[in-house]
Design an enzyme around this catalytic site. Structure first.
Site, PDB file in Angstrom:
ATOM      1  NE  ARG A   1      -3.258   2.538   2.700  1.00 39.62           N
ATOM      2  CZ  ARG A   1      -3.126   3.389   3.733  1.00 39.62           C
ATOM      3  NH1 ARG A   1      -2.436   3.051   4.798  1.00 39.62           N
ATOM      4  NH2 ARG A   1      -3.688   4.570   3.692  1.00 39.62           N
TER       5      ARG A   1
ATOM      6  CG  HIS B   1      -0.923   8.923   3.704  1.00 34.93           C
ATOM      7  ND1 HIS B   1      -1.084   7.574   3.940  1.00 34.93           N
ATOM      8  CD2 HIS B   1      -0.480   9.439   4.879  1.00 34.93           C
ATOM      9  CE1 HIS B   1      -0.738   7.289   5.189  1.00 34.93           C
ATOM     10  NE2 HIS B   1      -0.366   8.410   5.782  1.00 34.93           N
TER      11      HIS B   1
HETATM   12  C1  BGC Z   1      -0.627   7.448   9.501  1.00 35.48           C
HETATM   13  C2  BGC Z   1       0.827   7.250   9.158  1.00 35.48           C
HETATM   14  C3  BGC Z   1       1.674   7.390  10.409  1.00 35.48           C
HETATM   15  C4  BGC Z   1       1.239   6.317  11.380  1.00 35.48           C
HETATM   16  C5  BGC Z   1       2.027   6.279  12.673  1.00 35.48           C
HETATM   17  C6  BGC Z   1      -1.049   6.820  10.798  1.00 35.48           C
HETATM   18  O1  BGC Z   1      -1.847   7.710  11.492  1.00 35.48           O
HETATM   19  O2  BGC Z   1      -1.456   7.092   8.439  1.00 35.48           O
HETATM   20  O3  BGC Z   1       1.166   8.184   8.184  1.00 35.48           O
HETATM   21  O4  BGC Z   1       3.034   7.322  10.159  1.00 35.48           O
HETATM   22  O5  BGC Z   1      -0.090   6.495  11.721  1.00 35.48           O
HETATM   23  O6  BGC Z   1       1.824   7.441  13.410  1.00 35.48           O
END
Ligand code: BGC
Length: 453
Positions: free
Chosen positions: A79, A123
């Protein structure tokens, strides 16, 4: 499936996840436009250590090597997200072919190695040019996003069969518009509900577009965190209800049920707007799956000082906490999958992220990184997911967060979530014990879950 049988359904998709800004580096290469993260990290004081994604894991140049590494580990799915401003430097209008080609080549390479791509359109790295027009506060963003999605669908839908519109809209509004710890760094009670609504409209508009140009599957990725009341007191119970609605119902209720939870008005008061009924029709598009990111739970207490939800977290003295201060609580994954099953009529689910930052021992001379805590975390969470499947949840895949250590947003490079260690000075990739362990779980379709790494 017996209690001791930890095998997973046939065709279960096993992989890892990353996101564009966190790993790619070279954010402005080949004609890309700046994103809000480019601006955020270059504003002094906003990230720990002043860290930026300028280089990150240099994946923009090392993608072939990274795909080979995934293949060597036997991973079956990957992903990743597309940086909107690489494809559309202004966020809309002219397509930057070089940016689009990067993702097209990546997808070809994945497929050539038998790895199924799961593509997330957004994202968090909103094109800065759109932020200049109000970003998620501008109602026009629904069609800006759908037009961008359309470019991606037309370019890749023959090869990509799993699409996600947004990653964690809750974090975008809570971090980006309410509390300001993430880009674009606003702190406004009034803006957050507006951003929420336009994120959902944009999601709906993109799904609608997909139905006319795409042939496969599309869903939404949300982060859910179960809330357990710290006590039986009416105040703690009410705080738990608010916290649950705010984090878990705020996005899925409109998408599946066509309305926000009643608690939203209780939380935001006069800042909570009324929206036209037609918006809910747009938002409530039929989805092919839900992407569920699971990290932790919260034991919740009433906390009048913690605006606007007025809920706080009670630390658990006996529990293990990760380096991001999140309690390790695998049962929460089973419980939340049960909640999805019951509340939203058992939709197909992919676990699109699950993982932990721990202090990892340094790379040993023999090249080993003995990250026992992460191995344990994966084992327990995969086991918890297995329990939910045995109880009837339609879980179709699991993506560990993350393939490799990467740029953890405002926390910079200090927090390592990777199954593969990155030496940021040399860009050397070293699979940790957790990568080897996961590789065996994948190869055995879960049967090796309880074996030692
Ligand atoms: C996010 C990631 C992040 C991970 C760890 C998720 O909220 O999609 O981008 O690195 O958590 O914090």
């Amino acid at each position: 499936m017996t209690q001791h049988d930890t095998t997973f359904p046939e065709h279960f998709l096993w992989g890892t996840a990353t996101s564009a800004y966190q790993i790619e580096g070279s954010p402005l290469a080949d004609g890309a436009g700046p994103s809000i993260w480019e601006r955020f990290v270059h504003t002094p004081g906003l990230t720990i250590g002043g860290d930026t994604g300028d280089v990150a894991c240099d994946h923009y140049r090392r993608w072939r090597e990274d795909v080979r590494m995934m293949a060597d580990l036997g991973l079956r799915a990957y992903r990743f997200s597309v940086a909107w401003a690489r494809v559309l430097p202004e966020g809309r209008g002219t397509v930057n072919t070089k940016g689009l080609d990067f993702y097209s080549r990546l997808v070809d390479e994945l497929l050539a190695h038998g790895i199924t791509p799961l593509t997330t359109l957004f994202h968090w790295d909103l094109p800065a040019a759109l932020d200049d027009r109000g970003g998620w506060l501008n109602p026009d963003i629904a069609h800006w996003f759908a037009d961008y999605a359309d470019v991606m669908f037309k370019a890749l839908d023959g090869r990509v069969r799993h699409w996600a519109t947004l990653n964690e809209p809750w974090v975008v509004t809570d971090g980006g518009y309410l509390h300001g710890a993430l880009a674009p760094g606003h702190r406004s009670l009034y803006e957050a509900p507006i951003a929420t609504h336009h994120l959902l409209r944009a999601h709906g508009a993109a799904v609608q577009r997909y139905r006319s140009v795409g042939k496969h599957q599309i869903g939404l990725v949300v982060n859910l965190e179960p809330k357990y009341a710290a006590s039986d007191s009416a105040a703690d119970q009410a705080a738990t209800r608010r916290a649950h609605a705010y984090m878990n119902g705020q996005y899925l209720d409109p998408v599946f049920l066509g309305r926000y939870p009643d608690e939203m008005r209780e939380i935001f008061g006069a800042a909570w707007p009324e929206w036209p009924a037609a918006d809910y029709e747009l938002i409530k598009q039929k989805l092919d799956f839900i992407g569920f990111n699971y990290y932790t739970r919260s034991v919740t207490r009433d906390a009048p000082e913690a605006w606007p939800v007025r809920a706080g977290r009670v630390l658990q003295p006996q529990a293990t906490y990760t380096e991001t201060s999140w309690e390790v609580f695998p049962q929460g994954l089973t419980d939340t999958l049960a909640w999805i099953r019951e509340r939203y009529a058992n939709p197909p689910v992919y676990i699109t992220e699950n993982g932990a930052a721990f202090y990892d021992p340094p790379v040993a001379e023999n090249g080993r990184v003995a990250d026992a805590l992460r191995v344990d975390y994966l084992r327990k969470h995969i086991g918890a997911m297995h329990k939910a499947i045995a109880a009837g949840s339609d879980v179709r895949g699991y993506m560990a967060w993350s393939l490799m250590d990467n740029f953890e947003w405002s926390l910079g490079f200090a927090k390592r979530f990777g199954l593969v260690h990155i030496n940021y000075a040399t860009q050397q990739r070293t699979p940790k014990d957790s990568a080897r362990y996961y590789s065996r779980v994948v190869a055995s379709n879960g049967a090796a879950l309880h074996e030692d790494p």
